[in-house]
Design an enzyme around this catalytic site. Structure first.
Site, PDB file in Angstrom:
ATOM      1  N   ASP A 193       0.825  -1.221   0.000  1.00 22.84           N
ATOM      2  CA  ASP A 193       0.000   0.000   0.000  1.00 22.84           C
ATOM      3  C   ASP A 193       0.860   1.273   0.000  1.00 22.84           C
ATOM      4  O   ASP A 193       1.612   1.508   0.942  1.00 22.84           O
ATOM      5  CB  ASP A 193      -0.867  -0.063   1.267  1.00 22.84           C
ATOM      6  CG  ASP A 193      -1.704   1.167   1.541  1.00 22.84           C
ATOM      7  OD1 ASP A 193      -1.784   2.053   0.672  1.00 22.84           O
ATOM      8  OD2 ASP A 193      -2.301   1.229   2.640  1.00 22.84           O
ATOM      9  N   HIS A 366      -3.597   4.460   6.955  1.00 23.79           N
ATOM     10  CA  HIS A 366      -2.537   3.914   6.102  1.00 23.79           C
ATOM     11  C   HIS A 366      -1.155   4.083   6.730  1.00 23.79           C
ATOM     12  O   HIS A 366      -0.890   5.065   7.428  1.00 23.79           O
ATOM     13  CB  HIS A 366      -2.561   4.609   4.731  1.00 23.79           C
ATOM     14  CG  HIS A 366      -3.819   4.377   3.971  1.00 23.79           C
ATOM     15  ND1 HIS A 366      -4.017   3.291   3.157  1.00 23.79           N
ATOM     16  CD2 HIS A 366      -4.976   5.087   3.925  1.00 23.79           C
ATOM     17  CE1 HIS A 366      -5.222   3.346   2.620  1.00 23.79           C
ATOM     18  NE2 HIS A 366      -5.832   4.428   3.068  1.00 23.79           N
TER      19      HIS A 366
END
Lengths: 561, 561
Positions: A193, A366
């Site tokens: 990611d 994140h």
């Protein structure tokens, strides 16, 4: 000589962009699909509701598809399923909450008979030649998964969206053991990611937000109105907990927040302290310091509850002096302006507004740079593909991997549609399949393309001017008009003189054309368009779409009565 | 009893918004105007080029106007002058560079005979009952001014846009002595710049950027392409210096950057080391490591040079692998997405891109919290008006002033048009004058209002569908059509079936109406609009503007030949 086996990773979305994540994993003639997400339209996609990946590769190979692995329940990972599942038939594998959200979505779209299989983090399944491990990661929605896909040519690890939260709300932390064990045994390729690659350091723990809530709830003298992402169930949990600890009742307002909370509560992801949740009507009768209202609208969506409250346009609730409004979210760039406007309006109504940055009432879901380094070092992959990010983010994530010792030739900063191919002999980008974006506008999927968008753009800038003329089919003479109608060009009441001049101009052009023997309508129209366009630009410096419409009137119609 | 004297501060722009700064200072029957700026349109002002303040108060009182004081040469402080100076006649006072920019602007708009008077920081002038001191401040354009306006009722201090740069590029720092001296003698009211009130700490010095440039210029192996704001002359100076120190030649590309550099050089604000500046054609022939190209485009404007280079669409220059692109600016929120896209494209072309945040190649021109505190404490005003900021910023700046001991009742968080009135007896908000925004679209000033914008919005979302029918004036029968033309609604080639169905529908509606004796066109049109709108929404979930146009054809036209 036997045919050489091939393993391919084919990202169909999520590379060079934020959103519409979708990745194909193919081993010889067997395919797995990871996620099927949507993206929100960019500024120049006027009138478009959502964007989904062009998944024709999946449809073309649907007989090879063994299953769809869904990492978590955010729209950018599940939002394309209602479209995809109309075109293919394959079982879906994910955790209970994610499947709850997927099933609601499929039901809303009248899609039946989709086989969904609940898995738990730690589970493994066999699908053809693949073995898939589901791995717990932390993210801004519960039960998010990373994946390890074991193939005869090696193991692929996909992080999904993740962060490393050492003190998550539910005490279920990212499965460090599993990632480390995979790394120890040897990983062929890591897909990780890239969303927060531009942020140095570590992303803060979700629990920090809960501590801030506790402070805010303790200090606020009046009502608390808290806006957040509906899907952030842990955030909602922390609101409920802070409210309970500070003797406030909680009311949920807004369809999307209610939907998520209902699904999460049914599936036991939300622990609602007894008596804490009340109806909004009841909440409005209580003294302000006993109330917290949760709602969405943290993104400044025009129709959202908070925006309407800020505009004094909500049917039940208005903002009162003394209210504390908490915006527990960080606006995506495209919405920053409208969020700022909402905050301004809330201040004007006398509320205290607590918002990012710097207030601590929101953290990202994140991983930042240090967590991304840890992931790469734990998994120690031979090859690395940065995913989930705009192009500059992929580049930077690739540079990070290189700094950590991944061989440069094994780092693939790829595009959607790239075929990254692994053989015994090595890995390379081996071609390209169809990929792209499909624009969804209302019920239309893919019917709005560049021509329609170009027209919408021009219409939005300078409007349209329509010229209507009826010509006799027999004589070619003007029998009605020219009439002019405009929309979005000028304020008609104050522009009568200019529009009258334009009419005269059209009459002249038309007559000159007809006198010169130009009777072909296409030619006549383009004459009108050019001359009138120039005339109007000189007068206004605007370039509306000019649309001449000529109707032929048949003499016979007239003699018939 | 003699009439009580009154001093009024009337902000006409810049409050509750960023941009279009304009403030009236009125003592009895004498008026000064501070600045006349523009704002850039917000997202929902489709097709609008710029926004200027409604200055009808100034026009209505133009005989009382003694002069216009311009603090500095940014568009949000001078951009409305070409409009204002058509309607009024008054001398303009400012520094040489600012007047250079103002005069260029007036000339472009064919406005003559404006009296402009150059002043220097430190100067004082008398205008009627007013005495005005011009005070040096630091900002992102040279020769920026703060103002002290002495009146019989007390002194008003206006900071203009400012920061406190202890090490400015030209060694001309903000005039601390003057502000402190004013504070010592007593200030009635301070108006201070709120742009960066949300930033803690101090704003970095411009000189830091020069140090970063030096590093970048030393390390870059190939060409350097640097984008910045054209008006930031000190930034351009630092590029020239860094280039000279690192043996690079500089070429300037782009009209706006060239304009500013020319004016600045002519007026001696730019010190160009001999032989450093070369033509772009010459620059393209040199080895990459001897070249720096300065340009605009740091805001992602679609037509700007850098954006075109990133799209491989510039006629002279293309980005090559090995180029270093420096984006020496921080995008305004509304442009963040397009700047990000430009950066992505530059990376794709193989460039190294250095950009904010975190790279140090840009600093703000506005004071952060600690500088704002210093300003309030130096000037020690009795009253405080936060200016230049969106509403939440004004609120926060007001709270800051309160923390520093300004009495709450003397802090005025006002709106554009508010009349803040000072008498011997005290200060209060004493009313409201006309204020607002005037939208400029091409040559039209104020002719585009809510109706046109609403149409543009609807056109941009779902397009337009035009229905044309010719009816016999005599019999009322349809003699041509119905014809349908659309723009921005659907892709026509793929929607023929739907549009044919729509035609049948219209035919039915029209005939039903005519059979039921509905012959009034307005009624017929609204029947068509409603029924067709519903039909199309069911089919597409889109709501185009539906525009029925009916033409009456006279039988006589036909019998005449």
């Amino acid at each position: 000589m036997p045919k050489e086996h091939k393993l391919q990773i084919i990202p169909l979305g999520g590379l060079g962009e934020i959103g519409k994540n979708m990745t194909v994993i193919r081993y010889d003639n067997q395919i797995l699909l990871i996620d099927a997400g949507l993206a929100f339209p960019e500024d120049d996609m006027l009138g478009i509701d959502i964007v989904i990946p062009d998944y024709s590769y999946v449809v073309d190979n649907k007989d090879l598809l063994l299953g769809i692995l869904v990492t978590h329940g955010h729209e950018d990972h599940i939002g394309a399923l209602p479209y995809l599942m109309k075109d293919i038939d394959a079982p879906i594998f994910s955790t209970k909450l994610t499947l709850g959200l997927v099933n609601t979505k499929l039901k809303e779209n009248n899609i039946q008979n989709v086989q969904t299989n609940a898995v738990k983090p730690g589970d493994s399944i066999k699908l053809g030649m693949f073995k898939v491990d589901f791995i717990r990661v932390s993210h801004s929605i519960p039960d998010s998964l990373g994946l390890a896909i074991h193939t005869p040519l090696g193991t692929i690890v996909h992080t999904g969206d993740f962060k490393l939260d050492h003190t998550p709300v539910t005490n279920e932390i990212l499965d460090i053991y599993k990632f480390a064990d995979l790394g120890d045994k040897g990983v062929l390729c890591l897909m990780s990611d890239s969303t927060n690659i531009e942020r140095p350091g570590f992303t803060m723990s979700e629990r920090r937000v809960g501590q801030m809530f506790d402070e805010v709830f303790r200090d606020a003298k009046g009502r608390i109105i808290l806006a957040s992402f509906a899907s952030n169930v842990h955030r909602v949990q922390q609101v409920l907990t802070a409210a309970f600890n500070n003797d406030r009742k909680v009311a949920i307002v807004g369809r999307s927040m209610l939907n998520y909370a209902t699904i999460a509560a049914e599936l036991d992801y939300l622990d609602i302290p007894e008596g804490t949740l009340i109806d909004i009507d009841e909440a409005l009768k209580l003294p302000g310091n006993q109330v917290c209202i949760i709602t969405t609208g943290s993104q400044g969506e025009p129709m959202s509850v908070l925006t309407r409250m800020a505009m004094n346009d909500h049917k039940k609730m208005d903002i009162q002096p003394g209210d504390t409004v908490v915006i527990s979210a960080s606006p995506i760039p495209v919405n920053e302006k409208s969020v700022a406007r909402t905050i301004d309006n809330l201040f004007k109504l006398g509320a205290t507004v607590i918002y990012e940055p710097g207030s601590g009432v929101h953290v990202s879901g994140h991983a930042s740079q240090e967590e991304l380094k840890l992931m790469i070092n734990m998994v120690k992959p031979r090859c690395f593909i940065p995913v989930h990010g705009e192009y500059r983010m992929l580049i930077k994530h690739g540079q990070l991997a290189e700094q950590l010792g991944i061989v440069k030739e094994n780092i693939f900063v790829a595009d959607n549609g790239s075929v990254i191919e692994f053989k015994k002999s090595g890995a390379c980008i081996a071609g390209k399949v169809t990929s792209g974006r499909i624009l969804v506008d209302g019920l239309g999927v893919g019917d709005v393309g560049n021509i329609v968008l170009r027209d919408r753009k021009q219409l939005s800038q300078d409007g349209i001017l329509i010229v209507v003329i009826a010509l006799s089919k027999n004589s070619g003479e003007i029998v009605a008009g020219p009439d002019i109608v405009t929309r979005g060009f000028v304020y008609v009441r104050e522009s009568e003189k200019m529009l009258d001049e334009a009419k005269v101009k059209i009459q002249e052009i038309t007559e000159r054309c007809l006198n010169n023997g130009i009777t072909e309508w296409a030619l006549l129209k383009s004459n009108i368009r050019d001359a009138l366009g120039k005339h109007l630009y000189d007068k206004t410096k605007r370039r509306p779409i000019i649309l001449p419409i000529i109707q032929g009137v048949n003499k016979d119609n007239y003699l018939s009565y």
